[in-house]
Design an enzyme around this catalytic site. Structure first.
Site, PDB file in Angstrom:
ATOM      1  N   GLU A 118     124.133 -22.482  65.111  1.00 26.45           N
ATOM      2  CA  GLU A 118     123.044 -21.960  65.683  1.00 26.45           C
ATOM      3  C   GLU A 118     121.831 -22.578  64.489  1.00 26.45           C
ATOM      4  O   GLU A 118     120.674 -22.594  64.776  1.00 26.45           O
ATOM      5  CB  GLU A 118     123.134 -20.485  65.161  1.00 26.45           C
ATOM      6  CG  GLU A 118     123.812 -19.640  66.309  1.00 26.45           C
ATOM      7  CD  GLU A 118     125.300 -19.973  66.569  1.00 26.45           C
ATOM      8  OE1 GLU A 118     125.837 -19.779  67.484  1.00 26.45           O
ATOM      9  OE2 GLU A 118     125.864 -20.311  65.345  1.00 26.45           O
TER      10      GLU A 118
ATOM     11  N   HIS B  78     128.732  -8.259  69.368  1.00 25.51           N
ATOM     12  CA  HIS B  78     128.165  -8.550  70.778  1.00 25.51           C
ATOM     13  C   HIS B  78     127.250  -7.570  71.272  1.00 25.51           C
ATOM     14  O   HIS B  78     126.668  -7.536  72.323  1.00 25.51           O
ATOM     15  CB  HIS B  78     129.035  -9.051  71.838  1.00 25.51           C
ATOM     16  CG  HIS B  78     130.142 -10.171  71.591  1.00 25.51           C
ATOM     17  ND1 HIS B  78     130.949 -10.136  70.838  1.00 25.51           N
ATOM     18  CD2 HIS B  78     129.713 -11.549  72.143  1.00 25.51           C
ATOM     19  CE1 HIS B  78     131.714 -11.245  70.649  1.00 25.51           C
ATOM     20  NE2 HIS B  78     130.907 -12.263  71.480  1.00 25.51           N
TER      21      HIS B  78
END
Length: 325
Positions: free
Chosen positions: A60, A129
């Site tokens: 990321e 998540h």
């Protein structure tokens, strides 16, 4: 107009932007031929080629660092972080580099880039998540934070974000990806950033919300009207940073009673800023204390997700509490 789901509207927005401007590129984890974990980028590689929509390593900070470099050199990158929960390795790149670039260079450089990421609960994703981290980024000057709640706004706000000269964090409520549908104009149009959307007119209670909480608030407001005759003014904030502060204050003054709803934890959540703004700027108009309906100050649960997320019952209780105060 096409009748699209929210995820289809995002896909349409990306295609529209890439057809109109060759400098727009899309990249992230699994966004290429696979089309992304939610299929937001389905068909982009086939239409625009691997040079404009491509997969990246699972890094990321590398994704965002690459986007900053691209933005400084004439491209308009759209970088996807697969889940908002995974964005934190890139936190420094976003808040210390992308958001500060215009300021630190005296306007010599900017970072016209968009970071797309699905956020929030509603899919039984558990603690890794399902997080809602908008408050971390709304604290950062130089960054814009945008959260749509309808297909129309998803496409229009996304196109406006891609055209913006500064970095935009575009957070997509994955609980709404396929659960809402609406008319979406074909071709290019934009929804101005830093504007509110009046979801429902009302005279008794103002309810502020955004993202996946908008349909929840609509259901609660319908029950309040049916059961008690309470008229709710529902405001979809849409752009959390920069916020239309004057619009927020005006909506609070209209009713004198305010509820703020978000699924992120309560402590230091975005609703605290709305509450403080109202207390500082229009306390003399208020008929009751501001009520917040939020997630809890715990890690996001899996099996108890339905208890953690605000529902219409909790929102209705808050509406009735401020109305009866």
């Amino acid at each position: 107009m096409a009748n699209l789901t929210l995820i289809q509207a995002v896909n349409d927005g990306l295609k529209t932007a890439m057809r109109a401007d060759e400098s727009v590129v899309m990249f992230g984890e699994d966004v290429g031929p696979k089309g992304g974990v939610f299929l937001a980028t389905e068909g982009l590689t086939a239409e625009f080629g691997k040079g404009r929509c491509f997969d990246t390593p699972l890094s990321e900070d590398g994704i965002i660092g690459t986007a900053i470099g691209m933005a400084m050199n004439g491209l308009r990158p759209v970088a996807e972080i697969q889940f908002q929960d995974f964005i934190f390795p890139a936190f420094d790149q976003i808040v210390s580099e992308a958001a500060k670039l215009r300021y630190r260079s005296g306007g010599q450089y900017t970072a016209p880039m968009v970071i797309r990421t699905p956020y929030g609960g509603g899919i039984r994703g558990g603690l890794y998540h399902s997080q809602s981290g908008e408050a971390y980024f709304a604290h950062t000057a130089g960054l814009k934070v945008v959260i749509p709640s309808t297909p129309h706004d998803a496409k229009g706000l996304l196109l406006a974000s891609i055209q913006d000269p500064d970095p935009v964090l575009f957070m997509e409520p994955k609980a709404l990806y396929r659960s809402v549908k609406g008319e979406v104009p074909e071709g290019e149009y934009t929804v101005d950033l830093s504007t509110l959307r009046t979801v429902r007119e009302g005279r008794d209670v103002t309810v502020y919300c955004y993202g996946a909480m908008v349909p929840v608030v609509e259901k609660a407001a319908a029950q309040a009207k049916e059961q008690r005759g309470i008229d709710c003014l529902i405001i979809d904030l849409r752009t959390l940073l920069p916020l239309d502060e004057e619009g927020v204050i005006e909506a609070a003054k209209q009713t004198g009673r305010v509820v703020v709803v978000h699924e992120a934890p309560r402590f230091c959540g975005y609703g605290a800023e709305i509450s403080a703004m109202i207390a500082e700027r229009c306390i003399e108009y208020m008929e009751a204390p501001v009520k917040r309906v939020t997630g809890f100050d715990t890690p996001f649960p899996n099996t108890l997700e339905h208890h953690y997320l605000p529902d219409e019952r909790r929102v209705l209780d808050a509406i009735e509490a401020v109305y009866d105060f």
